[in-house]
Motif scaffolding. Sequence first.
Motif, short mmCIF file in Angstrom:
data_model
loop_
_atom_site.label_atom_id
_atom_site.label_comp_id
_atom_site.label_asym_id
_atom_site.label_seq_id
_atom_site.Cartn_x
_atom_site.Cartn_y
_atom_site.Cartn_z
N GLY A 71 0.80 -1.21 0.00
CA GLY A 71 0.00 0.00 0.00
C GLY A 71 0.83 1.26 0.00
N GLN A 72 2.03 1.20 0.57
CA GLN A 72 2.89 2.39 0.63
C GLN A 72 3.28 2.86 -0.76
N LEU A 73 3.54 1.91 -1.65
CA LEU A 73 3.89 2.27 -3.02
C LEU A 73 2.71 2.93 -3.72
N PHE A 74 1.52 2.40 -3.51
CA PHE A 74 0.32 3.01 -4.07
C PHE A 74 0.17 4.46 -3.59
N THR A 75 0.39 4.67 -2.31
CA THR A 75 0.21 6.00 -1.74
C THR A 75 1.22 6.98 -2.31
N ALA A 76 2.48 6.55 -2.45
CA ALA A 76 3.50 7.44 -3.02
C ALA A 76 3.17 7.80 -4.47
N VAL A 77 2.75 6.81 -5.24
CA VAL A 77 2.38 7.08 -6.63
C VAL A 77 1.15 8.00 -6.68
N GLY A 78 0.20 7.80 -5.77
CA GLY A 78 -0.95 8.68 -5.71
C GLY A 78 -0.56 10.11 -5.43
N SER A 88 -4.03 11.71 -0.28
CA SER A 88 -4.30 11.24 1.09
C SER A 88 -5.76 10.86 1.25
N LEU A 89 -6.66 11.71 0.74
CA LEU A 89 -8.08 11.41 0.83
C LEU A 89 -8.43 10.14 0.06
N TYR A 90 -7.93 10.01 -1.17
CA TYR A 90 -8.22 8.82 -1.97
C TYR A 90 -7.67 7.56 -1.31
N CYS A 91 -6.48 7.67 -0.72
CA CYS A 91 -5.87 6.50 -0.10
C CYS A 91 -6.61 6.08 1.16
N LEU A 92 -7.11 7.03 1.91
CA LEU A 92 -7.88 6.68 3.10
C LEU A 92 -9.19 5.98 2.72
N ILE A 93 -9.83 6.46 1.67
CA ILE A 93 -11.05 5.79 1.19
C ILE A 93 -10.72 4.38 0.71
N GLY A 94 -9.65 4.25 -0.06
CA GLY A 94 -9.24 2.94 -0.54
C GLY A 94 -8.85 2.01 0.60
N SER A 95 -8.21 2.56 1.64
CA SER A 95 -7.84 1.74 2.80
C SER A 95 -9.08 1.23 3.53
N PHE A 96 -10.07 2.08 3.65
CA PHE A 96 -11.32 1.65 4.28
C PHE A 96 -11.97 0.52 3.48
N LEU A 97 -12.04 0.67 2.16
CA LEU A 97 -12.67 -0.35 1.33
C LEU A 97 -11.89 -1.66 1.34
N SER A 98 -10.56 -1.58 1.29
CA SER A 98 -9.76 -2.81 1.30
C SER A 98 -9.88 -3.52 2.64
N SER A 99 -9.93 -2.76 3.75
CA SER A 99 -10.10 -3.38 5.07
C SER A 99 -11.45 -4.06 5.17
N THR A 173 -3.72 4.31 9.79
CA THR A 173 -3.05 4.60 8.53
C THR A 173 -2.91 6.08 8.24
N VAL A 174 -3.56 6.94 9.03
CA VAL A 174 -3.56 8.38 8.73
C VAL A 174 -2.14 8.97 8.72
N PRO A 175 -1.31 8.79 9.76
CA PRO A 175 0.02 9.44 9.73
C PRO A 175 0.87 8.98 8.55
N GLY A 176 0.95 7.67 8.35
CA GLY A 176 1.77 7.17 7.24
C GLY A 176 1.25 7.59 5.88
N THR A 177 -0.08 7.64 5.73
CA THR A 177 -0.67 8.05 4.45
C THR A 177 -0.34 9.50 4.13
N LEU A 178 -0.48 10.39 5.10
CA LEU A 178 -0.19 11.81 4.87
C LEU A 178 1.27 12.02 4.51
N LEU A 179 2.17 11.36 5.24
CA LEU A 179 3.60 11.55 5.00
C LEU A 179 4.03 10.95 3.66
N THR A 180 3.52 9.75 3.35
CA THR A 180 3.91 9.10 2.11
C THR A 180 3.37 9.83 0.89
#
Length: 257
Positions: A71-78, A88-99, A173-180
């Motif tokens: 997921g980290q690679l996806f977030t960086a590319v995003g 960050s917003l898209y990745c949080l939504i995707g993280s919720f759906l994947s979970s 996932t919020v801190p890592g998502t924002l930073l990545t």
Amino acid sequence: MAQGGQGRGKVWLKVLAPVLLSVLGLTTLRLLGPDVVNQEELRAFLKPLGPWAPAFFVLALALRPLVLLPGQLFTAVGGMVFGGPAASLYCLIGSFLSSALLFLLARRLGTRLMRRLAGPRYPAITRAARKHGFKFALLTCINPLLPTDVMIIAAAASGARFWPVVLGVLIGTVPGTLLTASFGSGLAQGRTWTTVASGVGMVISLVLGAVLGRRIFQEINQAPEEEEPTPAPVPPRVAVAPVPVLSAVQDTPPPAP
């Protein structure tokens, strides 16, 4: 002492290696091909998708666990494509759906998949998931030594409730998502200081995550408690009535007249 120091060194190597390799790989790609890792070029690549590009990205994140991509690679590319805040917003939504997807699949498939993934640690993982609930999901998501996807499956297989687990993963996932995402955005736009600050923040967040989640990590990796053998129940004694013993006189028939 030397062996203990080597053991701690291996643990920290496991913590830092993934993020350091990701940072090094993306930075090298930027230095070798600035026209490739460029926000405008990446957006032009997704231009045929038009306004559906964010939806396609979120869907890819939702299905990410099924293809075993990090997921980290996806977030960086995003972050490179959409910028830090939007990614960050898209990745949080995707993280919720994947979970949610992993949780529901684990509930439907039962414990067989989890036993195969966790191996001998399955009893300890399920015990920790039942005991901690939301805290288990939050700390295992923050701790880089614990695979988040496997922990979600463990929580579902152990009978944990859906919302505490998914919300714990989402908040974790919020801190890592924002930073990545910020790191990817700064890298694509050539903002050196933003990239460096985000990369340092990613390393610090991993270290803090390992420290905060060490209790869960130790609990999962501890040796299983051996159960004392239960003694076999002793069958109750049945009272046997004494058999009357006939005397020799009684046994002898009377003489004939």
